[in-house]
Design an enzyme around this catalytic site. Sequence first.
Site, short mmCIF file in Angstrom:
data_model
loop_
_atom_site.label_atom_id
_atom_site.label_comp_id
_atom_site.label_asym_id
_atom_site.label_seq_id
_atom_site.Cartn_x
_atom_site.Cartn_y
_atom_site.Cartn_z
N CYS A 232 0.87 -1.13 -0.14
CA CYS A 232 -0.09 -0.01 -0.20
C CYS A 232 0.90 1.23 0.10
CB CYS A 232 -0.97 0.05 1.37
SG CYS A 232 -1.88 1.48 1.50
N GLY B 231 -5.10 5.86 5.37
CA GLY B 231 -5.16 5.63 6.99
C GLY B 231 -6.27 4.48 7.32
N GLU B 232 -6.19 4.07 8.58
CA GLU B 232 -6.80 3.02 9.09
C GLU B 232 -8.14 3.75 9.93
OE1 GLU B 232 -7.50 -0.21 9.34
OE2 GLU B 232 -8.91 0.39 10.79
N SER C 183 -13.58 0.50 6.03
CA SER C 183 -12.76 -0.37 5.91
C SER C 183 -11.81 -0.60 6.83
CB SER C 183 -12.18 -0.46 4.44
OG SER C 183 -11.41 -1.28 4.14
N SER D 77 -10.03 -5.86 5.59
CA SER D 77 -8.99 -6.13 4.47
C SER D 77 -8.23 -7.54 5.34
CB SER D 77 -8.30 -5.06 4.58
OG SER D 77 -8.76 -3.88 4.04
N LEU D 78 -8.87 -8.69 4.67
CA LEU D 78 -8.35 -10.10 5.22
C LEU D 78 -6.76 -9.99 4.42
CD1 LEU D 78 -9.09 -12.33 6.91
CD2 LEU D 78 -10.34 -13.32 5.02
N HIS D 79 -7.13 -10.26 3.33
CA HIS D 79 -5.67 -10.73 2.46
C HIS D 79 -5.06 -12.07 2.33
CE1 HIS D 79 -5.79 -6.50 1.35
NE2 HIS D 79 -5.53 -6.03 2.74
N ASN E 33 -2.49 -3.27 -7.07
CA ASN E 33 -2.20 -1.92 -8.00
C ASN E 33 -0.75 -1.76 -7.64
OD1 ASN E 33 -1.96 0.57 -9.08
ND2 ASN E 33 -3.97 1.03 -8.46
N CYS F 254 -5.27 5.19 -3.53
CA CYS F 254 -5.22 6.29 -2.57
C CYS F 254 -3.86 6.29 -1.93
CB CYS F 254 -6.39 6.21 -1.64
SG CYS F 254 -7.15 7.73 -1.51
N1 SAH Z 1 -6.67 1.01 6.26
C1 SAH Z 1 -8.05 0.41 6.00
C2 SAH Z 1 -8.83 1.22 4.79
C3 SAH Z 1 -7.84 2.03 3.88
S1 SAH Z 1 -6.99 0.88 2.53
C4 SAH Z 1 -7.68 -1.08 5.35
O1 SAH Z 1 -6.77 -1.47 4.97
O2 SAH Z 1 -8.91 -1.62 5.10
C5 SAH Z 1 -8.49 0.35 1.70
C6 SAH Z 1 -8.44 -0.89 0.62
O3 SAH Z 1 -7.29 -0.71 -0.34
C7 SAH Z 1 -7.67 -2.04 1.62
O4 SAH Z 1 -8.42 -3.06 1.36
C8 SAH Z 1 -6.34 -2.17 1.07
O5 SAH Z 1 -6.00 -3.55 1.38
C9 SAH Z 1 -6.70 -1.80 -0.33
N2 SAH Z 1 -5.15 -1.58 -0.85
C10 SAH Z 1 -4.37 -0.56 -0.58
N3 SAH Z 1 -3.31 -0.79 -1.37
C11 SAH Z 1 -3.57 -1.55 -2.54
C12 SAH Z 1 -2.92 -1.83 -3.67
N4 SAH Z 1 -1.69 -1.58 -3.94
N5 SAH Z 1 -3.52 -2.82 -4.34
C13 SAH Z 1 -4.74 -3.18 -4.22
N6 SAH Z 1 -5.47 -2.87 -3.05
C14 SAH Z 1 -4.66 -2.18 -2.14
FE1 SF4 Z 2 -3.03 1.21 6.17
FE2 SF4 Z 2 -5.06 0.22 4.74
FE3 SF4 Z 2 -2.78 0.80 3.59
FE4 SF4 Z 2 -3.10 -1.11 5.39
S1 SF4 Z 2 -3.86 -1.07 3.50
S2 SF4 Z 2 -1.11 0.64 5.24
S3 SF4 Z 2 -4.16 -0.43 6.85
S4 SF4 Z 2 -4.19 2.39 4.43
#
Ligand code: SAH
Ligand code: SF4
Length: 404
Positions: free
Chosen positions: A141, A184-185, A216, A239-241, A315, A358
């Site tokens: 991210c 952000g979280e 989320s 966000s499980l992953h 992404n 984002c």
């Molecule tokens: N922090 C919170 C909300 C913001 S991130 C969270 O993690 O849920 C929002 C979503 O975008 C999350 O599901 C995150 O895993 C996903 N995300 C972040 N970076 C990404 C990337 N490079 N490709 C695909 N999804 C991504």
């Molecule tokens: Fe923070 Fe969500 Fe990005 Fe993980 S995916 S670093 S929790 S914004």
Amino acid sequence: MGTSAAGLALPVVTRDPRPGLSGLTSAELASWLADRGHPAYRARQIADAVWRGTAGSLDDVSTLPAALRDDLAGSFRFDTVGDTELRLSDGGLTEKGLHRLSDGALVESVLMHYPARGAQRERHTLCISSQAGCAVGCPFCATGELGFTRDLETAEIVDQVRHAARRLAVDGKRLTNVVFMGMGEPLLNLDRVLAAVDALNDRARFGLGARHITVSTSGVVPGIRRLTALGPQFTLAVSLHAARDALRDVLVPLNRRWPIAEVVGAAREHAAATGRRVTYEATMIAGINDTPEDARAMAELLRGDHAHVNLIPMNPVAHTPWTASPVPVIEAFAATLAAAGVTATIRRNRGQEIGAACGQLAAERAGEPAPAVVARRRARLIDESAHALRGERSHEPAPAGVGE
Ligand code: SAH
Ligand code: SF4
């Protein structure tokens, strides 16, 4: 002006101490008016200007007398995201906003337009940020790579929505959905996020239905439990992953503090208490979390749950050694889930996956990290994921600032 250690003069930007007007509850505004000797009926006019008007500044609110405008401006800011740069993509269907806050912190919001299709009416969905940066540090991210700067104030969250709503109003359109999937979280800034949701929900303020708001989380268990106790406020997305702890320790470092069983347990309790389906998200990374073994683990984890899974190709916005899973691999993953009765959607284009992008603009502004730093980061991720794929759990502690 301040002086750096090297003796160079650097501008020191301090935060504007005046709260944003949109962060006030109706009761707080009423009591401010009473304290200042302004008539109570002005509350309605101020709320109209904040929530329904097209003015970007108090100076343009002609319904209010100049003395009241001056008094308001001394105590509050009308717009906390006034300094916004817009970038259009997808032929104008996606609008990315880069907001510079009063202390110079940068956050992003993304407005996505979905034209009407068949019986489905057109939608305008805004993805917003709850913090500048993020302490969780998910390696794929862009925001996670930036690290944490600060929590957003309630008005800074809400004003991203007002900004988009004003832009839509110019074309006679309304915002239909808000998702907290930007930077952000949200559950690590929960008081402000709840106050912002309250303002967005409240009919006397923004008036957007709870079903049209999604928050989320990467799995902050105490935050999920607090939401469950409050009852349905919005849709919860988790966000499980990965369904295996060793791998999730790497992909979502918060997992070292709250492992999968606790996160999914809290999400189940939320679904049971609110009657709302939980949405799980998985960013699909080739050869890392998209294998048949991972699909089977997720299918077993969620079998029989009131849940839905969104599978999103990664992404490539952060510096990782990884690439997105190929579509046929994601389709096979979805089929394994479906065989266990777990519904899944593959998000191929825009949509919620835009959250993925984002943090990208803010990261660009922060500048490219030094090549040696990037090389070390990639080597560490190769090493950590190799251990994780062998099932070895991380000995690293959870990131600072995310525990209790
Ligand atoms: N922090 C919170 C909300 C913001 S991130 C969270 O993690 O849920 C929002 C979503 O975008 C999350 O599901 C995150 O895993 C996903 N995300 C972040 N970076 C990404 C990337 N490079 N490709 C695909 N999804 C991504
Ligand atoms: Fe923070 Fe969500 Fe990005 Fe993980 S995916 S670093 S929790 S914004």
